[in-house]
Design a protein around this motif. Structure first.
Motif, PDB file in Angstrom:
ATOM      1  N   ALA A 176     -49.566 -78.752  47.692  1.00 41.83           N
ATOM      2  CA  ALA A 176     -49.183 -77.708  48.653  1.00 41.83           C
ATOM      3  C   ALA A 176     -47.947 -78.058  49.471  1.00 41.83           C
ATOM      4  N   GLN A 177     -47.514 -79.330  49.426  1.00 40.51           N
ATOM      5  CA  GLN A 177     -46.419 -79.739  50.310  1.00 40.51           C
ATOM      6  C   GLN A 177     -45.718 -80.973  49.767  1.00 40.51           C
ATOM      7  N   ASP A 178     -44.581 -81.296  50.380  1.00 39.18           N
ATOM      8  CA  ASP A 178     -43.833 -82.480  49.972  1.00 39.18           C
ATOM      9  C   ASP A 178     -44.605 -83.751  50.323  1.00 39.18           C
ATOM     10  N   GLY A 179     -44.413 -84.787  49.505  1.00 39.95           N
ATOM     11  CA  GLY A 179     -45.076 -86.054  49.774  1.00 39.95           C
ATOM     12  C   GLY A 179     -44.134 -87.207  49.575  1.00 39.95           C
ATOM     13  N   PRO A 180     -44.586 -88.446  49.641  1.00 33.24           N
ATOM     14  CA  PRO A 180     -45.935 -88.859  50.033  1.00 33.24           C
ATOM     15  C   PRO A 180     -46.282 -88.356  51.449  1.00 33.24           C
ATOM     16  N   LEU A 181     -47.559 -88.125  51.678  1.00 28.20           N
ATOM     17  CA  LEU A 181     -47.960 -87.382  52.875  1.00 28.20           C
ATOM     18  C   LEU A 181     -47.679 -88.129  54.176  1.00 28.20           C
ATOM     19  N   CYS A 182     -48.039 -89.425  54.229  1.00 21.63           N
ATOM     20  CA  CYS A 182     -47.834 -90.183  55.479  1.00 21.63           C
ATOM     21  C   CYS A 182     -46.345 -90.366  55.746  1.00 21.63           C
TER      22      CYS A 182
END
Ligand SMILES: [Zn+2]
Length: 348
Positions: free
Chosen positions: A39-45
């Motif tokens: 659903a979104q750009d990553g890596p998340l952290c």
């Protein structure tokens, strides 16, 4: 992409991988994480750390919302307050931010204790906005009308640049708040959704960190939560809605334990800033857990006030932080290799 950027992304992926290991055997984290990545750009952290570093300037306020009332005490656990306190430390050390921890009145004492364990002064809002190494803890109302007024006041006074929710319940599509098993918590929860809605409308960067799908921020992966998490599609209270909070944040981080998502953001921030010490260490982690537990935050599971999170003892969280710290330091060292050799006298 430069070599240094590629290395940053690889360490960012490793941080996410470590933070999503299903140590508690819950069995839902992988699906939730993959949905969040789709659903979104990553890596998340790393993505969250990048936005925070870009938006938060010295002296800027950052709201950190936490607190999850647990049965039958209607008092909180260490998952949330410990991550809030250690992230507050990272935001202070890394960005000279002014953290504002927002929580229920009943969780104020445990959040103050956790912040002190993390090495920060815990004061009221005015002092926290003006003093270094100081965070505020604000008791946010459970009554919706009072919460709306409190949200307006806090927005006017602090003008936060970012808002992070860690293991935080939120109102579902029918206006009710639920625990992980679908029981209703509405009367016990501060209505911090109202603050996040105002923050997002004012341009603040909003992030949710969760581990089960019932946390503020999980609207970004709503379909996956209701399809894969037990009790998520239809709650166990009369409202008959889902357990997914309706507020849609800018970014969602999924971790195996919500505190680990906060640790992951701190680690990614340390990596970006080339400063290992922005992520706390084992000793600080132990102190935060111990003080938080002594202030009546339970170690979810049997509900004992033992230092630990999600029934994982504090010493293992210390091991986890040390692993993350080693990854950060290695990432920093290897990143530097693209600029200069580590041992130039050995270069051939
Ligand atoms: Zn319900």
């Amino acid at each position: 992409m430069s070599g240094a950027d590629g290395k940053l992304l690889k360490v960012g992926e490793a941080i996410d991988s470590l933070c999503t290991i299903e140590i508690t055997g819950r069995g839902v984290v992988r699906d939730l994480y993959l949905a969040a990545r789709a659903a979104q750009d990553g890596p998340l952290c790393l993505a969250a750390a990048r936005e925070l570093a870009a938006r938060v300037h010295p002296g800027d306020a950052v709201v950190i919302a936490t607190g999850l009332p647990t049965y039958p005490w209607f008092s909180g656990e260490q998952d949330g307050p410990v991550g809030a306190a250690t992230l507050a430390r990272a935001l202070v050390l890394g960005l000279a931010a002014r953290p504002i921890v927002v929580t229920e009145a009943i969780h104020v004492e445990m959040c103050r204790a956790a912040l002190r364990g993390a090495g920060l002064y815990a004061r009221g809002l005015e002092q926290a906005l003006s003093l270094p190494t100081t965070a505020a803890v604000v008791a946010f109302p459970t009554d919706p009308a009072e919460a709306a007024e409190a949200a307006d006041r806090l927005m006017a006074q602090a003008r936060p640049r970012a808002m992070v929710a860690i293991e935080r319940p939120g109102a579902n599509e029918r206006g009710h708040y639920h625990g992980a098993k679908g029981f209703q918590l509405s009367d016990h929860c501060a209505k911090v959704d109202l603050l996040f809605e105002r923050g997002k409308a004012a341009g603040a960067y909003t992030v949710g960190i969760g581990d089960g799908g019932n946390e503020l921020g999980c609207a970004l992966i709503r379909e996956t939560v209701v399809a894969t998490v037990p009790f998520a599609a239809v709650c166990q209270c009369p409202c008959g809605g889902s357990v997914v909070p309706a507020f849609v944040p800018d970014h969602l981080i999924i971790a195996a334990i919500s505190n680990w998502g906060a640790y992951g953001v701190a680690a990614a921030l340390a990596l970006l800033l080339d400063r290992r010490e922005v992520l706390h260490d084992r000793e600080v982690d132990r102190r935060v857990h111990e003080l938080c537990a002594a202030a009546e935050a339970n170690n979810d599971g049997p509900g004992l006030l033992d230092p630990g999170t999600d029934a994982v003892p504090a010493r293992l969280h210390g091991d986890f932080v040390e692993l993350l710290g080693f990854m950060v330091q290695s990432g920093i060292d290897f990143g530097r290799l693209y600029k200069e050799p580590r041992y130039p006298w050995l270069a051939v």
